[in-house]
Scaffold this active site. Structure first.
Site, PDB file in Angstrom:
ATOM      1  N   GLU A 158      16.998 -17.684  -8.084  1.00 29.10           N
ATOM      2  CA  GLU A 158      16.678 -16.386  -8.626  1.00 29.10           C
ATOM      3  C   GLU A 158      15.843 -16.845  -9.675  1.00 29.10           C
ATOM      4  OE1 GLU A 158      16.480 -13.554  -6.798  1.00 29.10           O
ATOM      5  OE2 GLU A 158      16.363 -12.076  -8.623  1.00 29.10           O
ATOM      6  N   HIS A 184      17.256 -36.297  -7.298  1.00 29.95           N
ATOM      7  CA  HIS A 184      15.951 -37.057  -5.748  1.00 29.95           C
ATOM      8  C   HIS A 184      14.665 -36.463  -6.038  1.00 29.95           C
ATOM      9  CE1 HIS A 184      20.287 -38.589  -4.309  1.00 29.95           C
ATOM     10  NE2 HIS A 184      20.493 -37.120  -5.130  1.00 29.95           N
ATOM     11  N   LYS A 194       6.152  -4.032  -3.858  1.00 30.59           N
ATOM     12  CA  LYS A 194       7.398  -4.333  -3.667  1.00 30.59           C
ATOM     13  C   LYS A 194       8.035  -4.648  -2.909  1.00 30.59           C
ATOM     14  CE  LYS A 194      11.420  -3.002  -5.721  1.00 30.59           C
ATOM     15  NZ  LYS A 194      12.269  -4.392  -6.348  1.00 30.59           N
ATOM     16  N   CYS A 216       0.913  -1.447  -0.367  1.00 28.57           N
ATOM     17  CA  CYS A 216      -0.118   0.101  -0.017  1.00 28.57           C
ATOM     18  C   CYS A 216       0.727   1.187  -0.066  1.00 28.57           C
ATOM     19  CB  CYS A 216      -0.998  -0.108   1.445  1.00 28.57           C
ATOM     20  SG  CYS A 216      -2.332  -1.289   1.431  1.00 28.57           S
ATOM     21  N   TRP A 265      -2.797  -2.380  -1.563  1.00 23.76           N
ATOM     22  CA  TRP A 265      -2.541  -3.676  -1.204  1.00 23.76           C
ATOM     23  C   TRP A 265      -2.886  -4.513  -1.120  1.00 23.76           C
ATOM     24  CZ3 TRP A 265      -0.646  -8.589   0.904  1.00 23.76           C
ATOM     25  CH2 TRP A 265      -0.414  -9.329   0.677  1.00 23.76           C
ATOM     26  N   ASN A 279      -1.303   2.156   5.664  1.00 22.39           N
ATOM     27  CA  ASN A 279      -0.781   0.969   5.399  1.00 22.39           C
ATOM     28  C   ASN A 279      -0.510   0.554   6.366  1.00 22.39           C
ATOM     29  OD1 ASN A 279       1.026  -0.072   4.326  1.00 22.39           O
ATOM     30  ND2 ASN A 279       2.857   1.380   3.907  1.00 22.39           N
ATOM     31  N   GLY A 280      -0.464  -0.883   6.617  1.00 22.56           N
ATOM     32  CA  GLY A 280      -0.077  -1.993   7.753  1.00 22.56           C
ATOM     33  C   GLY A 280      -1.543  -2.708   7.821  1.00 22.56           C
ATOM     34  N   ARG A 282       3.648   0.053  -4.927  1.00 23.71           N
ATOM     35  CA  ARG A 282       3.126  -0.818  -3.389  1.00 23.71           C
ATOM     36  C   ARG A 282       1.818  -1.268  -2.737  1.00 23.71           C
ATOM     37  NH1 ARG A 282       6.668   1.645   0.014  1.00 23.71           N
ATOM     38  NH2 ARG A 282       5.790   1.111   1.643  1.00 23.71           N
ATOM     39  N   GLU A 315       7.141 -14.770 -11.029  1.00 27.29           N
ATOM     40  CA  GLU A 315       7.178 -13.721 -10.488  1.00 27.29           C
ATOM     41  C   GLU A 315       6.253 -13.153 -11.527  1.00 27.29           C
ATOM     42  OE1 GLU A 315      10.060 -11.753  -8.787  1.00 27.29           O
ATOM     43  OE2 GLU A 315       9.236 -10.351  -7.194  1.00 27.29           O
ATOM     44  N   LYS A 367      12.409 -15.199 -10.272  1.00 21.04           N
ATOM     45  CA  LYS A 367      11.533 -13.954 -11.075  1.00 21.04           C
ATOM     46  C   LYS A 367      11.028 -14.555 -12.546  1.00 21.04           C
ATOM     47  CE  LYS A 367      13.374 -11.439  -9.851  1.00 21.04           C
ATOM     48  NZ  LYS A 367      14.244 -11.076  -9.133  1.00 21.04           N
TER      49      LYS A 367
HETATM   50  O1  M6R Z   1      13.139  -4.826  -0.600  1.00 23.90           O
HETATM   51  P1  M6R Z   1      13.810  -6.823   0.365  1.00 23.90           P
HETATM   52  O2  M6R Z   1      15.078  -6.633  -0.446  1.00 23.90           O
HETATM   53  O3  M6R Z   1      13.327  -6.550   1.277  1.00 23.90           O
HETATM   54  O4  M6R Z   1      12.220  -7.521  -0.616  1.00 23.90           O
HETATM   55  C1  M6R Z   1      12.208  -8.640  -0.826  1.00 23.90           C
HETATM   56  C2  M6R Z   1      11.269  -9.422  -1.306  1.00 23.90           C
HETATM   57  O5  M6R Z   1       9.722  -9.271  -0.707  1.00 23.90           O
HETATM   58  C3  M6R Z   1      12.057  -9.014  -2.085  1.00 23.90           C
HETATM   59  O6  M6R Z   1      13.279  -9.392  -2.692  1.00 23.90           O
HETATM   60  C4  M6R Z   1      10.797  -9.893  -3.457  1.00 23.90           C
HETATM   61  O7  M6R Z   1      11.240 -11.071  -3.502  1.00 23.90           O
HETATM   62  C5  M6R Z   1      11.032  -9.299  -4.676  1.00 23.90           C
HETATM   63  N1  M6R Z   1       9.758  -9.272  -5.430  1.00 23.90           N
HETATM   64  C6  M6R Z   1      12.158 -10.855  -6.044  1.00 23.90           C
HETATM   65  O8  M6R Z   1      12.062  -9.616  -7.188  1.00 23.90           O
END
Ligand code: M6R
Length: 619
Positions: free
Chosen positions: A492, A515, A614, A2, A74, A100-101, A27, A499, A496
């Site tokens: 990663e 395995h 984000k 948010c 969000w 926000n929260g 956000r 995501e 990616k």
């Molecule tokens: O801001 P941060 O690095 O603490 O965020 C951690 C994760 O939320 C962040 O890396 C998330 O996994 C990304 N969307 C990955 O691309």
């Protein structure tokens, strides 16, 4: 999660709020809403979906109001509907609030207020908060004869004492048309100090183009803003002297420029992000790294016999790379833990353990709380963060800023490779304090310095990687396999891809494939296999053979050049041969581009993938 922004000043509030919301949209993007205070009443507009959906009606309304608050959501409590979108106006129409929260005890609050005859219009926890404040405000006005300002601040404090959970809030009151109020606990809130105007937002990016002077609020603080001034008090009504910080980035850093998406822009910014991570951070003799902000005496650092890295998501992957590199080059045992697990696990830590938290945003709630838990237990906590002035950066004992510039794309790219590069520099720094020789130090420094140029070389293959991504874009599953420091890059790569393209993907250490995951191999499940030249190169090739034998398509990422058997893979992405400490960064670029172009081929919104935000500031 948010985004909130409020404005009070001499200009029309609505267009400023819309622009700020647009910048905060990463956000959360389930719904957006804006309210202005005009002629003693609130005019609110809300839309589900993107800020863009709100723009037209807001601009059409052409409000002249100079005070307003707005929100991009969000969803946590309550579905994605206009009724649940913020701002929420109190039952009596006197207060409007953006939040926000999460208010954890909102059900109990709501029950109590409903029992007093107060009606609710939404399913949100935030409406319980605004109604609770309004309830106390009415009591204050009736009973004490205080001014509106005094009554509202007192009501706010009483309400905030009662709520459990987290909040970053912005409030307007019909009785105080020249003021706006903010408060925070556990969710970020920053004042933007302008000329003849003041702003309030969850993130400084919202102020781009208006002001670079900011005041970061701390938990428990309340801000009372007018267009010319602001005052900060704590929850016990004591005055707090503000510290004004100046943010150093330019407005262009947060703009798309000629790029179609932030993700692509940020992928291409990586040579610069890595250069920035290194700037001024090598010793004069060129044999080690140096970090100005660690705030720890080298002799003390020499006593450390264990390091614990904490992070979430992509940042957690960079912690895993740190584990491989620090253990190998500095011979210090490293453990990596999800911040969300650490904070509730009560893990036994040795007294000579150093804790590192890693976070791009510096606001991820689990990482922040894990940091607080480690500090509470008396451990020294250092951080690797990108956002200067973020809560994690302000609360730790010292650390390393990434200097990657604002990362707007929800999928982290340049922040990840900068973290990985910093991890390599840290391995060098700690290694040189122990057994690493001068000449090995020189070798590693030289290798690290070459990284930006090598990243640029990989970026030159963008068209080739795009073609591969499009060839396999219809597949529904993907495997990513890597050994040693390529294992975190496999994780990663898988993260990616899922995501941004919503393809199911899994990352595994290559040898683990046998395995279990080998059962997934079929012509419909491509494997991205990292095959780096090293003492276990042949083992990586053997894993690729095993996939081919089961008719699984293979996309190989290799630095072996002609030593990689051309007929072993359906597609080969070559990366330059580099020192081991640079390999993880170089190998990350192809998987980022693969994810980006796969998402485009599948018509996915790469910068704002579904269900994500984000900055994860709720648990
Ligand atoms: O801001 P941060 O690095 O603490 O965020 C951690 C994760 O939320 C962040 O890396 C998330 O996994 C990304 N969307 C990955 O691309």
């Amino acid at each position: 999660m948010c985004g909130i922004i409020g404005y009070i000043g001499k200009q029309k509030a609505s267009p400023i709020l819309l622009n700020g919301l647009q910048r905060l949209e990463y956000r959360g993007y389930d719904s957006a809403g804006l309210a202005v205070l005009e002629k003693g009443q609130f005019n609110a507009l809300k839309r589900t979906g993107r800020v863009e959906n709100l723009r037209k009606p807001v601009l059409a309304a052409d409000s002249q109001a100079r005070l307003g608050i707005s929100h991009t959501r969000w969803a946590t409590h309550g579905g994605v509907t206009e009724a649940n979108a913020h701002p929420h106006v109190s039952w009596d129409g006197r207060l409007a609030l953006v939040h926000n929260g999460v208010i954890e005890n909102y059900k109990a609050i709501k029950r109590e207020l409903e029992a007093k005859g107060i009606e609710f219009k939404s399913e949100t926890d935030s409406e319980a908060l605004v109604n609770l404040i309004a309830y106390f405000y009415n009591l204050e006005l009736k009973e004490s004869g205080k001014s509106h300002k005094q009554a509202l601040l007192q009501a706010l404090r009483t309400a905030l004492y009662q709520v459990e959970g987290t909040y970053g809030i912005g409030i307007m009151c019909t009785d105080l048309p020249e003021h706006m109020i903010g408060a925070r606990k556990g969710s970020p809130l920053v004042i933007g100090v302008g000329k003849g105007e003041n702003l309030l937002a969850s993130d400084v990016t919202a102020f781009a183009g208006r002001t670079q002077n900011v005041v970061y609020l701390s938990d428990g603080q309340i801000a009372y803003l007018s267009e010319e001034d602001f005052e900060i008090t704590n929850i016990d009504a004591e005055t707090v002297s503000p510290h004004i910080d100046t943010i150093s980035w330019d407005i262009e850093d947060a703009e798309l420029g000629a790029y179609p998406h932030y993700m692509l822009k940020e992928i291409f910014e990586q040579p610069m992000a890595i250069e920035n991570a290194m700037r001024g951070r090598f010793s004069q003799d060129g044999s080690t790294a140096q970090f100005g902000g660690l705030n720890i005496d080298p002799r003390e650092l020499r006593q450390i016999d264990r390091i614990l890295f904490l992070g979430c998501g992509t940042a957690w992957h960079s912690c895993l790379v740190a584990e491989y590199l620090i253990e190998k080059y500095a011979r210090i045992p490293v453990e990596v833990e999800y911040a969300s697990e650490f904070r509730y696990r009560n893990a036994p830590l040795d007294k000579n353990t150093l804790v590192f938290t890693v976070s791009q945003s510096g606001e991820t709630i689990d990482t922040l709380e894990a940091q607080r838990e480690a500090k509470r237990k008396g451990y020294r906590v250092l951080g690797i963060t990108n956002v200067v002035g973020s809560t994690i950066a302000r609360e730790n004992d010292g650390g390393i800023y990434q200097h990657s510039g604002p990362e707007i794309g929800v999928a982290s790219t340049k922040a990840f490779t900068a973290q990985v590069h910093i991890a390599a520099m840290l391995a060098l720094y700690l290694g040189r304090m122990r057994d690493m020789s001068f000449s090995e130090g020189i070798q590693i420094v030289n290798a690290l310095k070459k990284a930006p140029g090598m990243v640029a070389q990989v970026l030159n293959q963008t068209e080739h990687i795009k073609e591969i991504a499009e060839r396999f874009a219809e597949k529904s599953d993907y495997l990513f396999l890597g050994r040693q420091a390529m294992f975190p890059i496999a994780l990663e790569g898988a993260l990616k891809l899922k995501e941004v393209s919503y393809i199911h993907a899994e990352g595994y250490p290559a040898a683990e494939m046998k395995h279990g995951p080998i059962a997934l191999i079929s012509p419909e499940c491509p494997t991205v296999a990292f095959a780096m030249k090293s003492e276990i190169f042949q083992k990586s090739l053997a894993n690729v053979q095993e996939i081919r034998a089961r008719k699984g398509p293979v996309i190989a990422i290799t630095d072996a050049g002609k030593d990689f058997p051309a007929d072993l893979a359906d597609a080969v992405i070559e990366i330059p041969e580099a020192h081991e400490v640079v390999q993880p960064v170089l190998a990350s670029i192809p998987v980022q581009l693969l994810a980006y172009y796969t998402a485009l081929a599948r018509n996915c919104d790469v910068d704002k993938p579904r269900n994500l935000a984000k900055s994860v500031t709720v648990e």
